[in-house]
Design a protein around this motif. Structure first.
Motif, PDB file in Angstrom:
ATOM      1  N   LEU A  78      27.638 -94.758  35.856  1.00 37.64           N
ATOM      2  CA  LEU A  78      28.393 -93.513  35.224  1.00 37.64           C
ATOM      3  C   LEU A  78      27.418 -92.401  34.477  1.00 37.64           C
ATOM      4  CD1 LEU A  78      31.201 -95.480  33.556  1.00 37.64           C
ATOM      5  CD2 LEU A  78      31.542 -93.895  35.301  1.00 37.64           C
ATOM      6  N   LYS A  79      26.096 -93.155  34.112  1.00 43.60           N
ATOM      7  CA  LYS A  79      25.219 -92.379  33.353  1.00 43.60           C
ATOM      8  C   LYS A  79      24.501 -91.491  34.573  1.00 43.60           C
ATOM      9  CE  LYS A  79      20.762 -92.831  31.148  1.00 43.60           C
ATOM     10  NZ  LYS A  79      19.611 -93.575  30.684  1.00 43.60           N
ATOM     11  N   THR A  80      24.470 -92.102  35.725  1.00 40.36           N
ATOM     12  CA  THR A  80      24.045 -91.305  36.737  1.00 40.36           C
ATOM     13  C   THR A  80      24.632 -90.049  37.086  1.00 40.36           C
ATOM     14  OG1 THR A  80      22.864 -93.144  37.833  1.00 40.36           O
ATOM     15  CG2 THR A  80      23.131 -91.200  39.335  1.00 40.36           C
ATOM     16  N   THR A  81      26.154 -90.332  37.176  1.00 40.48           N
ATOM     17  CA  THR A  81      27.230 -89.223  37.511  1.00 40.48           C
ATOM     18  C   THR A  81      27.097 -88.355  36.155  1.00 40.48           C
ATOM     19  OG1 THR A  81      28.552 -90.872  38.598  1.00 40.48           O
ATOM     20  CG2 THR A  81      29.442 -89.067  37.706  1.00 40.48           C
ATOM     21  N   MET A  82      26.915 -88.571  35.142  1.00 36.15           N
ATOM     22  CA  MET A  82      27.036 -87.781  33.976  1.00 36.15           C
ATOM     23  C   MET A  82      25.727 -86.860  34.089  1.00 36.15           C
ATOM     24  SD  MET A  82      25.047 -87.310  30.809  1.00 36.15           S
ATOM     25  CE  MET A  82      24.343 -88.987  30.494  1.00 36.15           C
ATOM     26  N   GLU A  83      24.661 -87.374  34.340  1.00 36.57           N
ATOM     27  CA  GLU A  83      23.552 -86.677  34.428  1.00 36.57           C
ATOM     28  C   GLU A  83      23.480 -85.424  35.811  1.00 36.57           C
ATOM     29  OE1 GLU A  83      20.324 -89.730  34.850  1.00 36.57           O
ATOM     30  OE2 GLU A  83      20.010 -89.631  32.737  1.00 36.57           O
ATOM     31  N   SER A  84      24.131 -86.212  36.855  1.00 34.26           N
ATOM     32  CA  SER A  84      24.274 -85.282  37.841  1.00 34.26           C
ATOM     33  C   SER A  84      25.082 -84.011  37.306  1.00 34.26           C
ATOM     34  CB  SER A  84      24.659 -85.990  39.131  1.00 34.26           C
ATOM     35  OG  SER A  84      24.934 -84.953  40.183  1.00 34.26           O
ATOM     36  N   ALA A  85      26.328 -84.393  36.756  1.00 34.30           N
ATOM     37  CA  ALA A  85      27.098 -83.165  36.411  1.00 34.30           C
ATOM     38  C   ALA A  85      26.512 -82.123  35.479  1.00 34.30           C
ATOM     39  CB  ALA A  85      28.221 -83.916  35.552  1.00 34.30           C
ATOM     40  N   ARG A  86      25.619 -82.872  34.472  1.00 36.15           N
ATOM     41  CA  ARG A  86      24.799 -81.892  33.756  1.00 36.15           C
ATOM     42  C   ARG A  86      23.926 -80.899  34.377  1.00 36.15           C
ATOM     43  NH1 ARG A  86      21.699 -84.968  28.907  1.00 36.15           N
ATOM     44  NH2 ARG A  86      20.706 -85.697  30.742  1.00 36.15           N
ATOM     45  N   ALA A  87      23.210 -81.282  35.570  1.00 35.11           N
ATOM     46  CA  ALA A  87      22.237 -80.654  36.320  1.00 35.11           C
ATOM     47  C   ALA A  87      23.025 -79.500  36.834  1.00 35.11           C
ATOM     48  CB  ALA A  87      21.477 -81.532  37.084  1.00 35.11           C
ATOM     49  N   ILE A  88      24.214 -80.082  37.433  1.00 34.21           N
ATOM     50  CA  ILE A  88      25.114 -78.805  38.174  1.00 34.21           C
ATOM     51  C   ILE A  88      25.806 -77.885  37.205  1.00 34.21           C
ATOM     52  CG2 ILE A  88      27.259 -78.545  39.514  1.00 34.21           C
ATOM     53  CD1 ILE A  88      26.875 -81.387  40.556  1.00 34.21           C
ATOM     54  N   MET A  89      25.957 -78.398  36.043  1.00 26.99           N
ATOM     55  CA  MET A  89      26.406 -77.286  34.987  1.00 26.99           C
ATOM     56  C   MET A  89      25.178 -76.493  34.725  1.00 26.99           C
ATOM     57  SD  MET A  89      27.700 -77.955  30.997  1.00 26.99           S
ATOM     58  CE  MET A  89      26.064 -78.725  30.619  1.00 26.99           C
ATOM     59  N   GLU A  90      24.118 -76.743  34.374  1.00 29.96           N
ATOM     60  CA  GLU A  90      23.011 -75.924  34.289  1.00 29.96           C
ATOM     61  C   GLU A  90      22.712 -75.043  35.416  1.00 29.96           C
ATOM     62  OE1 GLU A  90      21.013 -75.558  31.491  1.00 29.96           O
ATOM     63  OE2 GLU A  90      22.304 -76.730  30.545  1.00 29.96           O
ATOM     64  N   ALA A  91      22.890 -75.632  36.548  1.00 31.12           N
ATOM     65  CA  ALA A  91      22.618 -74.613  37.789  1.00 31.12           C
ATOM     66  C   ALA A  91      23.765 -73.587  37.633  1.00 31.12           C
ATOM     67  CB  ALA A  91      22.662 -75.346  38.998  1.00 31.12           C
ATOM     68  N   SER A  92      24.916 -73.947  37.257  1.00 28.84           N
ATOM     69  CA  SER A  92      25.824 -72.700  37.466  1.00 28.84           C
ATOM     70  C   SER A  92      25.614 -71.838  36.244  1.00 28.84           C
ATOM     71  CB  SER A  92      27.241 -73.370  37.415  1.00 28.84           C
ATOM     72  OG  SER A  92      27.500 -74.123  36.109  1.00 28.84           O
ATOM     73  N   ARG A  93      25.293 -72.269  34.980  1.00 29.16           N
ATOM     74  CA  ARG A  93      24.899 -71.403  33.940  1.00 29.16           C
ATOM     75  C   ARG A  93      23.606 -70.345  34.363  1.00 29.16           C
ATOM     76  NH1 ARG A  93      21.289 -70.831  30.200  1.00 29.16           N
ATOM     77  NH2 ARG A  93      20.151 -72.821  31.026  1.00 29.16           N
ATOM     78  N   VAL A  94      22.776 -70.948  35.235  1.00 30.63           N
ATOM     79  CA  VAL A  94      21.507 -69.878  35.394  1.00 30.63           C
ATOM     80  C   VAL A  94      22.222 -68.895  36.399  1.00 30.63           C
ATOM     81  CG1 VAL A  94      19.279 -69.963  36.655  1.00 30.63           C
ATOM     82  CG2 VAL A  94      19.809 -71.778  34.919  1.00 30.63           C
ATOM     83  N   ALA A  95      22.800 -69.342  37.445  1.00 28.30           N
ATOM     84  CA  ALA A  95      23.632 -68.676  38.240  1.00 28.30           C
ATOM     85  C   ALA A  95      24.446 -67.472  37.619  1.00 28.30           C
ATOM     86  CB  ALA A  95      24.471 -69.443  39.459  1.00 28.30           C
ATOM     87  N   LEU A  96      25.069 -67.645  36.569  1.00 25.76           N
ATOM     88  CA  LEU A  96      25.872 -67.066  35.876  1.00 25.76           C
ATOM     89  C   LEU A  96      25.024 -65.621  35.239  1.00 25.76           C
ATOM     90  CD1 LEU A  96      28.671 -65.799  34.737  1.00 25.76           C
ATOM     91  CD2 LEU A  96      28.454 -67.701  32.714  1.00 25.76           C
ATOM     92  N   GLU A  97      23.784 -66.161  34.620  1.00 26.97           N
ATOM     93  CA  GLU A  97      22.922 -65.525  33.965  1.00 26.97           C
ATOM     94  C   GLU A  97      22.380 -64.599  34.806  1.00 26.97           C
ATOM     95  OE1 GLU A  97      20.115 -67.889  32.164  1.00 26.97           O
ATOM     96  OE2 GLU A  97      21.355 -68.302  30.126  1.00 26.97           O
ATOM     97  N   ASP A  98      22.241 -64.771  36.281  1.00 24.03           N
ATOM     98  CA  ASP A  98      21.271 -64.116  37.021  1.00 24.03           C
ATOM     99  C   ASP A  98      22.321 -62.946  37.436  1.00 24.03           C
ATOM    100  OD1 ASP A  98      19.130 -65.359  37.166  1.00 24.03           O
ATOM    101  OD2 ASP A  98      19.714 -66.918  39.052  1.00 24.03           O
ATOM    102  N   HIS A  99      23.599 -62.821  37.270  1.00 28.54           N
ATOM    103  CA  HIS A  99      24.453 -61.591  37.357  1.00 28.54           C
ATOM    104  C   HIS A  99      24.176 -60.686  36.502  1.00 28.54           C
ATOM    105  CE1 HIS A  99      26.497 -64.598  39.802  1.00 28.54           C
ATOM    106  NE2 HIS A  99      27.322 -63.533  40.292  1.00 28.54           N
ATOM    107  N   SER A 100      23.217 -60.946  35.471  1.00 31.16           N
ATOM    108  CA  SER A 100      22.785 -59.841  34.548  1.00 31.16           C
ATOM    109  C   SER A 100      21.181 -59.493  34.835  1.00 31.16           C
ATOM    110  CB  SER A 100      23.178 -60.345  32.962  1.00 31.16           C
ATOM    111  OG  SER A 100      24.681 -60.516  32.853  1.00 31.16           O
ATOM    112  N   LEU A 101      20.994 -58.576  35.011  1.00 30.51           N
ATOM    113  CA  LEU A 101      19.648 -58.149  35.495  1.00 30.51           C
ATOM    114  C   LEU A 101      19.022 -57.535  34.426  1.00 30.51           C
ATOM    115  CD1 LEU A 101      17.234 -58.149  37.690  1.00 30.51           C
ATOM    116  CD2 LEU A 101      17.908 -55.871  38.357  1.00 30.51           C
ATOM    117  N   ARG A 102      17.914 -57.954  33.666  1.00 35.17           N
ATOM    118  CA  ARG A 102      17.291 -57.449  32.573  1.00 35.17           C
ATOM    119  C   ARG A 102      15.690 -57.253  32.510  1.00 35.17           C
ATOM    120  NH1 ARG A 102      20.393 -58.664  27.971  1.00 35.17           N
ATOM    121  NH2 ARG A 102      22.277 -59.999  28.567  1.00 35.17           N
ATOM    122  N   ALA A 103      15.350 -56.129  31.804  1.00 31.48           N
ATOM    123  CA  ALA A 103      13.888 -55.798  31.929  1.00 31.48           C
ATOM    124  C   ALA A 103      13.141 -57.140  31.362  1.00 31.48           C
ATOM    125  CB  ALA A 103      13.703 -54.660  30.895  1.00 31.48           C
TER     126      ALA A 103
END
Length: 362
Positions: free
Chosen positions: A137-162
């Motif tokens: 269950l701990k491994t599953t939780m850590e994998s879900a957290r990594a996937i969540m962080e990757a999706s958050r970065v992908a969302l930020e990449d939709h905004s291009l900043r200087a």
């Protein structure tokens, strides 16, 4: 016979006396040459620079092409072309509805996995759940957290900043266009401080060093001088050109110069005090140069001199003249040493650039 010889002697003496009387009379009657009107300027002491004149190219201290990190449709463009921007300013946003939904989904998955792991951690040690199940269950939780962080970065990449302060270039996309990863959007250049790259012949290697002052001019701004200092020297001399690449940093606070611009570069190698006279005061005959000065009894005197460097219409005198000694700048083309002169004032005797140096404090 003696009488004839004596008569001839008397005639010769009388002829000689007559010739002397006539020639003396003519000399006395010959008019004196009038004095020549001249303009004089004192020899001055001013700093004289030893400069290296080369050409260079302007470069931005930081320059990038802004590209997209994810696929998406352009939702809004937030900048104007040639606009000054600061680090972090929003430039372009892509349609992020799908990315935002994915972020919400992965956040929910992580929260569920976290709750399962926390509940199992409280039950471990009893017969209800084993340590191996808790570890899974701990491994599953850590994998879900990594996937969540990757999706958050992908969302930020939709905004291009200087990424840094600078000036954006021309827009290469329009609102509504679909962009793929790596599609160029615009350029960004940091131009408040420019780099100037130029080549220095290898014979100057012993004299070139960091922190030397450089003065830069451009044909686009003929009356303006940009100043900076040498920052870096290349580690090797180019074999083909026998020259060293040098980089100088230039103050461009007004953003007048642009990257890629052709520039004239003057490197101040050294500076020393020099005795200067106007260039028109110097007369050259073969390998020897002369100037005319005026004595206290208003008589021209020709002095041989040795020449050095030049500055703003003035030439350096390295030997043959004293500081403050007046030299003739006009009316000396047919003068000879010992000729009478009449000194008159004439502001037009010097060019404006020469007069500016004359009036400059020593």
């Amino acid at each position: 016979m003696l009488r004839v010889i004596a008569g001839l002697a008397v005639i010769a003496v009388m002829a000689a006396v007559g010739w002397w009387w006539l020639s003396d009379g003519e000399s006395a009657a010959a008019p004196q040459r009038p004095p020549t009107t001249v303009n004089v300027v004192p020899a001055i002491s001013r700093p004289l620079s030893d400069n290296l004149e080369v050409v260079g190219t302007a470069r931005a201290t930081r320059a990038i092409v802004l590209v997209t990190q994810v696929d998406g449709r352009v939702d809004k463009i937030h900048f104007q072309e040639s606009q000054d921007v600061e680090a972090g300013d929003l430039l372009v946003t892509l349609d992020a509805r799908a990315a935002r939904a994915e972020t919400d989904r992965t956040r929910a998955d992580y929260q569920r996995a976290l709750s399962d792991y926390q509940r199992a951690s409280r039950l471990v040690g009893g017969s209800a759940i084993s340590e191996a199940e808790v570890a899974n269950l701990k491994t599953t939780m850590e994998s879900a957290r990594a996937i969540m962080e990757a999706s958050r970065v992908a969302l930020e990449d939709h905004s291009l900043r200087a990424p840094f302060d600078g000036v954006v270039g021309l827009r290469q996309v329009d609102e509504g266009a679909f962009l793929q990863v790596g599609a160029p959007v615009t350029t960004l250049d940091s131009v408040r401080n420019l780099e100037v790259n130029f080549q220095v012949p290898e014979r100057y290697l012993s004299r070139i060093r960091p922190d030397l002052t450089v003065e830069v001019t451009s044909d686009a701004y003929p009356d303006k001088v940009f100043r900076g200092k040498i920052a870096l020297l290349d580690s090797r001399v180019e074999a083909a050109s026998r020259s060293l690449t040098v980089k100088a940093l230039l103050d461009n606070a007004d953003s007048l110069l642009r990257p890629g611009q052709f520039l004239q570069v003057s490197v101040l190698l050294a500076e020393h005090p020099a005795l200067l006279v106007p260039e028109q005061a110097v007369i050259s005959q073969g390998a020897q140069s002369y100037v005319f000065t005026v004595s206290n009894d208003d008589v021209a005197e020709r002095l041989p001199v040795s020449l050095g460097g030049r500055r703003d219409g003035w030439v350096e005198i390295t030997a043959g003249l004293d500081q403050g000694q007046p030299v003739i700048v006009n009316g000396h083309s047919r003068l000879g040493s010992g000729a009478p002169v009449k000194v008159v004032e004439d502001e037009g005797a010097l060019m404006p650039s020469q007069r500016a140096l004359l009036e400059e404090p020593a």
